[in-house]
Design a protein around this motif. Sequence first.
Motif, PDB file in Angstrom:
ATOM      1  N   ASN A  45      -3.345  -4.137  11.143  1.00 33.84           N
ATOM      2  CA  ASN A  45      -3.283  -2.701  10.853  1.00 33.84           C
ATOM      3  C   ASN A  45      -3.652  -2.370   9.419  1.00 33.84           C
ATOM      4  OD1 ASN A  45      -2.484  -1.790  13.360  1.00 33.84           O
ATOM      5  ND2 ASN A  45      -0.339  -2.297  12.948  1.00 33.84           N
ATOM      6  N   ARG A  46      -3.851  -3.402   8.629  1.00 34.12           N
ATOM      7  CA  ARG A  46      -4.086  -3.161   7.200  1.00 34.12           C
ATOM      8  C   ARG A  46      -5.429  -2.490   6.968  1.00 34.12           C
ATOM      9  NH1 ARG A  46      -2.260  -8.992   4.895  1.00 34.12           N
ATOM     10  NH2 ARG A  46      -2.765  -9.679   7.015  1.00 34.12           N
ATOM     11  N   ARG A  47      -5.438  -1.493   6.095  1.00 33.91           N
ATOM     12  CA  ARG A  47      -6.673  -0.760   5.797  1.00 33.91           C
ATOM     13  C   ARG A  47      -7.659  -1.653   5.044  1.00 33.91           C
ATOM     14  NH1 ARG A  47      -8.669   2.274   1.647  1.00 33.91           N
ATOM     15  NH2 ARG A  47      -6.756   2.203   0.410  1.00 33.91           N
ATOM     16  N   MET A  48      -7.105  -2.488   4.143  1.00 36.89           N
ATOM     17  CA  MET A  48      -7.992  -3.356   3.369  1.00 36.89           C
ATOM     18  C   MET A  48      -7.550  -4.799   3.499  1.00 36.89           C
ATOM     19  SD  MET A  48      -8.860  -1.294  -0.141  1.00 36.89           S
ATOM     20  CE  MET A  48     -10.308  -2.274  -0.466  1.00 36.89           C
ATOM     21  N   TYR A  49      -8.495  -5.697   3.489  1.00 35.46           N
ATOM     22  CA  TYR A  49      -8.198  -7.132   3.505  1.00 35.46           C
ATOM     23  C   TYR A  49      -9.140  -7.787   2.508  1.00 35.46           C
ATOM     24  CZ  TYR A  49      -6.880 -11.699   5.324  1.00 35.46           C
ATOM     25  OH  TYR A  49      -6.394 -12.978   5.457  1.00 35.46           O
ATOM     26  N   PHE A  50      -8.557  -8.282   1.400  1.00 29.49           N
ATOM     27  CA  PHE A  50      -9.380  -8.882   0.356  1.00 29.49           C
ATOM     28  C   PHE A  50      -9.701 -10.317   0.747  1.00 29.49           C
ATOM     29  CE2 PHE A  50      -9.166  -5.423  -2.643  1.00 29.49           C
ATOM     30  CZ  PHE A  50      -8.037  -4.732  -2.247  1.00 29.49           C
ATOM     31  N   TYR A  51     -10.707 -10.454   1.591  1.00 30.60           N
ATOM     32  CA  TYR A  51     -10.959 -11.741   2.235  1.00 30.60           C
ATOM     33  C   TYR A  51     -11.433 -12.825   1.273  1.00 30.60           C
ATOM     34  CZ  TYR A  51     -15.621  -9.562   2.490  1.00 30.60           C
ATOM     35  OH  TYR A  51     -16.792  -8.904   2.214  1.00 30.60           O
TER      36      TYR A  51
ATOM     37  N   LYS B 264      -5.910   3.547  -4.378  1.00 27.88           N
ATOM     38  CA  LYS B 264      -7.157   4.317  -4.554  1.00 27.88           C
ATOM     39  C   LYS B 264      -8.337   3.352  -4.651  1.00 27.88           C
ATOM     40  CE  LYS B 264      -5.341   8.616  -6.289  1.00 27.88           C
ATOM     41  NZ  LYS B 264      -3.913   8.726  -6.621  1.00 27.88           N
ATOM     42  N   LEU B 265      -8.605   2.712  -3.511  1.00 23.63           N
ATOM     43  CA  LEU B 265      -9.688   1.739  -3.414  1.00 23.63           C
ATOM     44  C   LEU B 265     -10.199   1.754  -1.989  1.00 23.63           C
ATOM     45  CD1 LEU B 265      -8.197  -1.425  -5.173  1.00 23.63           C
ATOM     46  CD2 LEU B 265     -10.231  -0.195  -5.925  1.00 23.63           C
ATOM     47  N   GLY B 266     -11.477   1.400  -1.820  1.00 23.00           N
ATOM     48  CA  GLY B 266     -11.986   1.188  -0.468  1.00 23.00           C
ATOM     49  C   GLY B 266     -12.015   2.412   0.418  1.00 23.00           C
ATOM     50  N   LYS B 267     -12.031   3.589  -0.201  1.00 18.94           N
ATOM     51  CA  LYS B 267     -12.202   4.817   0.573  1.00 18.94           C
ATOM     52  C   LYS B 267     -12.962   5.829  -0.277  1.00 18.94           C
ATOM     53  CE  LYS B 267      -7.458   6.144  -0.580  1.00 18.94           C
ATOM     54  NZ  LYS B 267      -6.119   6.449  -0.102  1.00 18.94           N
TER      55      LYS B 267
ATOM     56  N   ILE C  79       0.670  -1.363  -0.988  1.00 26.88           N
ATOM     57  CA  ILE C  79       1.180  -2.448  -1.820  1.00 26.88           C
ATOM     58  C   ILE C  79       1.757  -3.551  -0.921  1.00 26.88           C
ATOM     59  CG2 ILE C  79       2.942  -3.100  -3.527  1.00 26.88           C
ATOM     60  CD1 ILE C  79       2.568  -0.264  -4.714  1.00 26.88           C
ATOM     61  N   LYS C  80       2.504  -3.097   0.086  1.00 24.98           N
ATOM     62  CA  LYS C  80       3.130  -4.066   1.006  1.00 24.98           C
ATOM     63  C   LYS C  80       2.048  -4.862   1.742  1.00 24.98           C
ATOM     64  CE  LYS C  80       6.814  -3.929   4.480  1.00 24.98           C
ATOM     65  NZ  LYS C  80       6.311  -3.408   5.766  1.00 24.98           N
ATOM     66  N   ASP C  81       1.019  -4.147   2.185  1.00 26.26           N
ATOM     67  CA  ASP C  81      -0.028  -4.777   2.996  1.00 26.26           C
ATOM     68  C   ASP C  81      -0.959  -5.669   2.192  1.00 26.26           C
ATOM     69  OD1 ASP C  81      -0.682  -1.879   5.128  1.00 26.26           O
ATOM     70  OD2 ASP C  81       0.799  -3.496   5.277  1.00 26.26           O
ATOM     71  N   SER C  82      -1.319  -5.203   0.995  1.00 31.33           N
ATOM     72  CA  SER C  82      -2.507  -5.785   0.365  1.00 31.33           C
ATOM     73  C   SER C  82      -2.350  -6.253  -1.066  1.00 31.33           C
ATOM     74  CB  SER C  82      -3.652  -4.765   0.416  1.00 31.33           C
ATOM     75  OG  SER C  82      -3.912  -4.396   1.753  1.00 31.33           O
ATOM     76  N   VAL C  83      -1.114  -6.319  -1.584  1.00 34.11           N
ATOM     77  CA  VAL C  83      -0.968  -6.636  -3.005  1.00 34.11           C
ATOM     78  C   VAL C  83       0.049  -7.746  -3.259  1.00 34.11           C
ATOM     79  CG1 VAL C  83      -0.368  -5.722  -5.286  1.00 34.11           C
ATOM     80  CG2 VAL C  83      -1.606  -4.286  -3.684  1.00 34.11           C
TER      81      VAL C  83
ATOM     82  N   PHE D  75     -14.324  -5.025   1.744  1.00 34.93           N
ATOM     83  CA  PHE D  75     -12.948  -5.419   2.072  1.00 34.93           C
ATOM     84  C   PHE D  75     -12.236  -4.421   2.971  1.00 34.93           C
ATOM     85  CE2 PHE D  75     -13.919  -8.546  -0.846  1.00 34.93           C
ATOM     86  CZ  PHE D  75     -13.997  -8.115  -2.161  1.00 34.93           C
ATOM     87  N   THR D  76     -13.002  -3.581   3.658  1.00 31.87           N
ATOM     88  CA  THR D  76     -12.383  -2.622   4.571  1.00 31.87           C
ATOM     89  C   THR D  76     -13.345  -2.375   5.727  1.00 31.87           C
ATOM     90  OG1 THR D  76     -11.284  -0.456   4.682  1.00 31.87           O
ATOM     91  CG2 THR D  76     -13.284  -0.592   3.362  1.00 31.87           C
ATOM     92  N   GLU D  77     -12.928  -1.533   6.652  1.00 33.21           N
ATOM     93  CA  GLU D  77     -13.779  -1.196   7.792  1.00 33.21           C
ATOM     94  C   GLU D  77     -15.151  -0.743   7.288  1.00 33.21           C
ATOM     95  OE1 GLU D  77     -11.814  -0.948  10.943  1.00 33.21           O
ATOM     96  OE2 GLU D  77     -13.806  -1.337  11.777  1.00 33.21           O
TER      97      GLU D  77
END
Lengths: 85, 127, 754
Positions: free
Chosen positions: C609-615, C364-367, C280-284, C595-597
């Motif tokens: 370091n963020r797992r997801m980046y909604f570019y 629960k996204l991108g994995k 949430i902190k990283d991507s929301v 939106f992820t690796e």
Amino acid sequence: MIIASMIVTTQKGMAEEVALQLKRVPNLTTHGVYKGDNIIVVMEAEKEEELVNMSRYLMNEFEGILGTYPTFMASEDEVDEIEEK
Amino acid sequence: MKRKFYLILIILSFGILSAGFINNTQSENQNSLLLKDKHPKVDWTIGCTECHEEITPKVFKDWNMSKHGQVGFGCFICHGDGQEEFNAKGKDNGCLGCHSAMEVNFKKTKVKSCFDCHNGHTLKFHN
Amino acid sequence: MSISRRNFLKASALTAAAAAIGVEPLHKSSVLAAAVQESVVWYKSVCRFCGVGCGVMLGVKDGKPFGIKGDKECPVNKGLLCVKGFYLHRMITAKNRLLHPLVRKNGKLEKASWDEAMDLVASRFKEILEKDGPNALAYYGSGQAQTEETYLAQRLFKGYIGTNNADGNPRLCMASAVGGYTTSFGADEPIGTYKDIEHCNLFLIIGSNTAEAHPVIFDLLVQRKKDSPSCKIIFIDPRKTPTNRIVDLHLQVKPGYDLAIMHAIARQLIKDGYTDEQFIKDSVNFSNGKDPITYDDYKAFLEKYTPEYAAEQADINPADIVKAARMFGESPTAMTMWCMGVNQRVAGVFLNNLIHNIHLLTGKLGKPGCDSFSLTGQPNACGGVREAGGLCHILPGHRLVANEQHRKVVAEIWKTSPDKIQPTPGKHTVAMFGAAAKGEIKGMYILCTNPAQSLPNLNKYIPGMKDTFLVVAESFYPTETSKIADVVLPVAFWGEKEGVYGCTERRSQHLAKALNPSGESRWDGDVIVDLAKRMGYGKGFEHFKGPEDVWSEYQKTTAGTDMDLSGATYDRLKKVRGLTWPVPDTSHPGTWHRFTEGDPYFPKDKAGNRRMYFYAKPDGKAVIFARPDKGPEEPVSAEYPVVLTTGRILEQWHTMTMTGQIPELVRANPVPYAELNPDDAKLWGIKNRDKVKITTRRGLLTVEAKVIDRTRKGTIFIPWHWPESLTNILTIDAVDPGSFEPEYKVAACQVAKA
């Protein structure tokens, strides 16, 4: 001369035995048993009818053969000269 | 081609019934080799299961609990729509539409149809 | 060293046989079948029906359709089919195929030549264009048209005629999903693919009768449950359906009152500590729809949505909401799947957002095994319409007409002036037909769809359609729409044309041309190019010699975008079983999670370091929306006390132009009907098979009653397939203010014995 290949499938466990029997068939070369019950065979014939008869012969006369599946057919008659190895 | 003609002769002379290995339009040709089935005249504004749940409860239950029943492969897949086409025993030439990996050469086996080994309703093997 | 020809041939024969052995026992056909098969050629294609995207092989013998089999090599269905796809080959030669152009003369549709028909269309369109301007013309397309066809039509209408009145029938089914994805994540379409299913242990199915509407996906779920006994399925839907066979927890909600449940689940997830705080902190980010808000604001907003409140709204047990939330939270993986029950609502976009919310809260996204995975209804709503710009506000490559830079890029590729593309969105479907009813739209080109049966509140729009100069490109006749058209153009059907379909999981797949078009029918693309030429735009279209040319140009519009299809050339698509974009070059295998690796456009530098980046979002963060729990447009009242909901059955597709031709499929449900709850039926004195009158504020329909324990008490369900019983004269044309998608799923009605 027509060259053709087929897969001959047999009932479970009978491939080896059938392959042995097929060795005795003229103009038919067996090339081993693969993936359980599949025998690869290559045939030579003068005319196309002979290939058909061969399929029929195999299916009718050999216990354990489930099916014959043609995979290749070509004629070498177009070539002007034949180079012997 | 002569060879093709020869093969077709062989096929016909052996009277082979396995009518192709996929759901195909040659069913009409093959039917001429079989006795034509006729479904009793019923109210054709209802579906098969409407009646058969009551009049053939075991068959309905078997099918309903089977994988086909679970995913909605209805009676018509094997038996036809009943009115225009009806196969009492069930045709198996459609099976290979989804199950093409399971084809068998019935010529060399004692069994002559998918349904000889697979129960057409429960779909169980040898049951 | 010389080798004899004979030996060479023997070696070739051996190789061929060995290669055959190396392949799956597809060749294991009997001599009979081999003999038959010698003259049958199998073509790789994709099913004509739903959005699952099953691979099918069409067999052709002597130039005629011979049969169908599931494509075992296709990872989507692995050879399986549903009953509709099973009969595809028979629909190609159905009795109702339209083989000749028809032109209305003296009130009747008569056979005409192509020249006559096309000259008439071109001249009338030109006339309307000159007299009333480009916005007096419109195009209404389809999620069943091939991408090349939609692309060409958009190019002509938006880029040359100069109107954005170019919409499509996905407006009626997927627009809310588009709205949800673009607002929540910044870009349309799911983050994951079907591959997530085999890694998932908790499925939440909302507003979808998957067993009947997406049968092969249902089969994947059945298989998953078999493979993983701990896999659980939660179902939120007003009806008990065949889908219930695999459901562990069913929240049988009152139609139109489920938004509060999603908020309540979110509230419970936070309370029970199932949130992924780092994610949430990283991507929301958080928003109330108008302004940004904080996480704390959101938590305060959720306080109202206790399980008791939500349960009261939806008339279910509050304990089930808590249970559902806990099942969702506890499972390390979760996939939510939804369809029309969520999208065809005036709160459709909101509800889509709330589904994404719970996935964003829990990360629960991108994995593997995790996704908010919208099920697409039509076979090419994604590929053709959503991706190739087939809606009134978009351009190809996920671009917007309102964006100047976007117009510039597309205009250059279209070889037209950027000023030709209007900056304001055109009329969405309901508005378009409303404008036709008012006489504002005077000419319309309809491709591969049947709005005279599929629009909501039909009686409002049919007269207007009759007054408009209507051109219908269709493979079948009659249909409700072609019956009232001025010109009907016979177009090639599935199997008779080459093209691409893009399905639910972002997979673009090639459909082979296996047959020549029947009768005088022509490929839709040819017809559009012909029209363009006759309208004076030949220079912009004459370089298109066939579908591959169109696809190649379309690919250019996707280069560098989040939906990059540059690597999906025809050459490649013909060989492989589709590619999931982004696929930026021909050596790229396609993308599983966006939106992820692994996503070729994942910006590692920006992501850190963020797992997801909604570019697709300016700051790389997705948005959790605090949406109000909006109810239905037309709640029940004393006068109209019963809820009407509409939908589909397994054996029929849409308006039955295709599936209605197959007696076997018709046998399953031979007559139109309405599902009545047994308790209701008893109360109303109605028995199974009695004729019942269903009345809404918009119309009256008489159908047979099917008394069955499926709908809730106080709700009836009517499938919309039968042209002889137009369900849509009852439905409401109120639309979602964001997506403009109509609320087919909830209306108020009266039910009485006829």
